[in-house]
Design an enzyme around this catalytic site. Structure first.
Site, PDB file in Angstrom:
ATOM      1  CG  MET A 170      -1.905  -1.176   1.207  1.00  0.00           C
ATOM      2  SD  MET A 170      -3.045  -1.109  -0.209  1.00  0.00           S
ATOM      3  CE  MET A 170      -3.635  -2.793  -0.230  1.00  0.00           C
ATOM      4  CB  CYS A 171       1.242   3.866  -1.991  1.00  0.00           C
ATOM      5  SG  CYS A 171       1.902   2.452  -2.904  1.00  0.00           S
TER       6      CYS A 171
END
Lengths: 266, 266, 266, 266
Positions: C1-2
């Protein structure tokens, strides 16, 4: 603050300490347990002793967890004595020259800690180095400079004394600069034969230090924090201690900075 | 040795100097014509003036020809005053901190040349810096240190005098260290308003320096070597000259190092 | 995820979103609050619109917190529309080509999420790209490939429809490959005029998405998580939503993948 | 075009080939003699065989001449079989994944040459790979894809045949795409036991290839161009040749691409 691990014993693959254990140094680069800041992603490095008196050195600026070269080198290189480090910068830029280990001749050095007020005393400390040690300076960290001070203070002949005098020098220079001396020093260093470590802080809150068997009859480790608990017993080293580890055994003695009566250059 | 180019005039895209011309700085990074070594692939950088008094700074360690970020920044950023550099190391490591331009407040600086015997006089030169300038040191090059000396020698109030005094200081410190003074200095620097350049060498063989119109009524350039010959006329600046370029015009006068009667710290 | 943040409004410095707020994107790179993994240190990037129709692009592999270039660019570049991203890899290597934003002509794209089982369907998805879009592929991430699919599915003329069709395509190709379709898609994209965003997941657990005013009368933001709470009100966008933000206002409508009746090449 | 060197024999330090000779691979990275372009500064890499069946791999994006890690690894690592490469990009970006050697299981591969019109046939060639080989693709170069084709065409059991079939496949796919087949292939590869090399081009102008003794009774080399002339005799390998080097000796036979009667997927 940073995390590090050092090994002495029969030759093993570097990855056996760096990457394979459940809480390996690579895992600690992402999520350390006993550090102030859990992330140690401002570069990494490893020094290992092999076929030459001086160590090999591989350092780079990526987080240890994402460096494919480190993974391959760890799988290929075997060594009976190595020091590895993952960095959490307390100031200096993220560059290879600021990554540990630092090397001088046969000696290598890794550090977790800090010289308080370093920017106020950096030049005075540099000026206490002899020319050839000043020329060895590659980066701009307090850690590297402390190591060069140790070399200048007789590391080759008297490891304990060299660290003690270098620490005393930092305290004395701080006082002369009118700042409260503050030093956190949890470090390991080696000449390729013996593995030394020190845990010391002016406020008696030095970062943690442990010793433990890598495997019975194979080798021993000195680490910032245990890299696993599976069948291994770890001994926490007390504040203000100096550790000497040889293939014959490990000894621990109290550590204190030398009272500096130093003739300071400049 | 290195290659560089500086521009003053109406705002143009950085790439109009860095990448678009037939013999642009990017082309020179691979194959310079008038340099001792044709390859200038040890990093690059550009400083440009825009909406703030202090310049923007982009530096990296890849050869300029292969950096996609430089290509995109060059296409997007417009500026009426910028300095760009491609590096051929004469000693220092390939790191961002050793790439030009160097910046101090509003000032930026790029250099092609060398301080001879630098390793013998580096510390003495550093010790002549005031604390706040010592703290600004980021890398380990002779170029950066010369720039910090210029700042310490009064760059803000007297650009010509500051370069002259810094050059004199290098010569004097060399003599005191018992080495033959040797300085090659083809450099440009700016405060965001005026663009200055100097061409000087102790042996009268300073690297080349040219001025020329970027386009009639648009702007002017100062460069290491011409970035094209198509419709542009370039003027070679003589040895031992100091160039001052404003939006109003360009003046050239003789340059010589100050005779140093410096009280050296330390 | 970012983590990512996008801005539309009057021109502001990039740092006003990227670095200045108390919980800025740079802070989130070290310690995000609403992400599965708090560390987003596998590179970063920013695309901004300025004097040209196509955006500028700066991407690099260091953690955002330690990149001096990002800091300087953020202080210098002003833009009325930009998209910034800090990466936590879910598989692909740490390289510039795998860093967001991805760009195609005037369009830019940033993504937080994942295509489940990507390694099993990557080639089939690539084969559904026209030649010129296949040639645009630079890295190896699911995010970039999804963006190229969007472009191929009519992004220029019908942004909502393009995302819907690309999502439908992923689901259909997954089914044909015998795997349970799994898509997490919290993304933003722009052509330099309008800022679009989508929040969707096959399991209704898409990563968070918020909109909020940057400052009254100045501009608006779409973000993974709020970058501060000081005087700003943030609106969480519901699951399965499509956001369209123009200088005139923001609209939200339900989002669903298209039922794919796609003639698949190969 | 690129430069490379491979060694088979008694274990020597990597630097004995990479860095120590007067015209070593590191020197060739700056100034090759027999290459179209003298500069080979778009990254480098080395694969070596040691204690494991699969090789170690170190690749990075700096010019070989300025990488301190390469220098240290070359001084420390001993190997009886290694392949080293300095890159001059003919198209792909400068990234670690685009640097040679490429590795698949026990096999490693280095290449100097080019597939003409690669952008027109890349996808068709990729589609002829089995899933597990498609998944092994890391970068975007023609060189890596050719190697994966070799693996798919039976490299393990029949090295000559695999190269011949892969080359034939490239020619056939080119024809089907309506482009004139063009292949330049001067490459070396190994499984950790035997060192193979090939020199072939569709226009009979393949890049140079030489064999020579490293030192009498110690080992032998296959190289792009001789790394020194001091006491060493080099044999130029003719166009359209296949070299097989074992610890027992070296054999050379004519090489030609297989006439492709391939059932092409897609």
């Amino acid at each position: 603050m940073c995390r590090w691990a050092a090994y002495l014993g029969n030759a093993i693959f570097l990855e056996d300490v760096i990457a394979a254990p459940s809480h390996s140094l690579v895992v600690q680069s992402r999520q350390a347990r006993e550090a102030k800041s859990p992330t140690n992603a401002d570069g990494f490095g490893v020094a290992w002793y092999g076929d030459r008196p001086e160590p090999g050195l591989y350092r780079d600026i990526l987080p240890a967890w994402s460096d494919a070269n480190l993974k391959s080198l760890g799988r290929q290189i075997k060594s009976g004595l190595f020091l590895a480090h993952v960095r959490a910068s307390t100031g200096g830029a993220t560059s290879r020259m600021n990554c540990h280990p630092f090397v001088s001749g046969r000696w290598s050095f890794i550090h977790n800690g800090q010289i308080g007020g370093f920017e106020k005393i950096q030049r005075a400390l540099e000026n206490s180095l002899a020319d050839e040690l000043f020329d060895e300076l590659e980066g701009s960290t307090d850690s590297e400079l402390f190591f060069r001070l140790m070399v200048g203070d007789g590391l080759v002949d008297d490891p304990y004394g060299a660290v003690s005098r270098a620490a005393g020098r930092v305290l004395e220079v701080s006082r002369r600069a009118g700042i409260e001396p503050s030093l956190k020093l949890t470090a390991a260093f080696s000449d390729g034969q013996t593995l030394h470590a020190v845990r010391y802080a002016t406020d008696d809150h030095a970062p943690t230090l442990y010793t433990g068997a890598f495997a019975k009859g194979v080798g021993r480790c000195i680490v910032s924090e245990p890299f696993d608990r599976e069948g291994r017993i770890w001994h926490e080293i007390p504040q203000a201690s100096f550790v000497t580890m040889t293939r014959g055994g490990t000894s621990i003695r109290p550590f204190a900075p030398a009272v500096a009566r130093l003739a300071m250059a400049g």
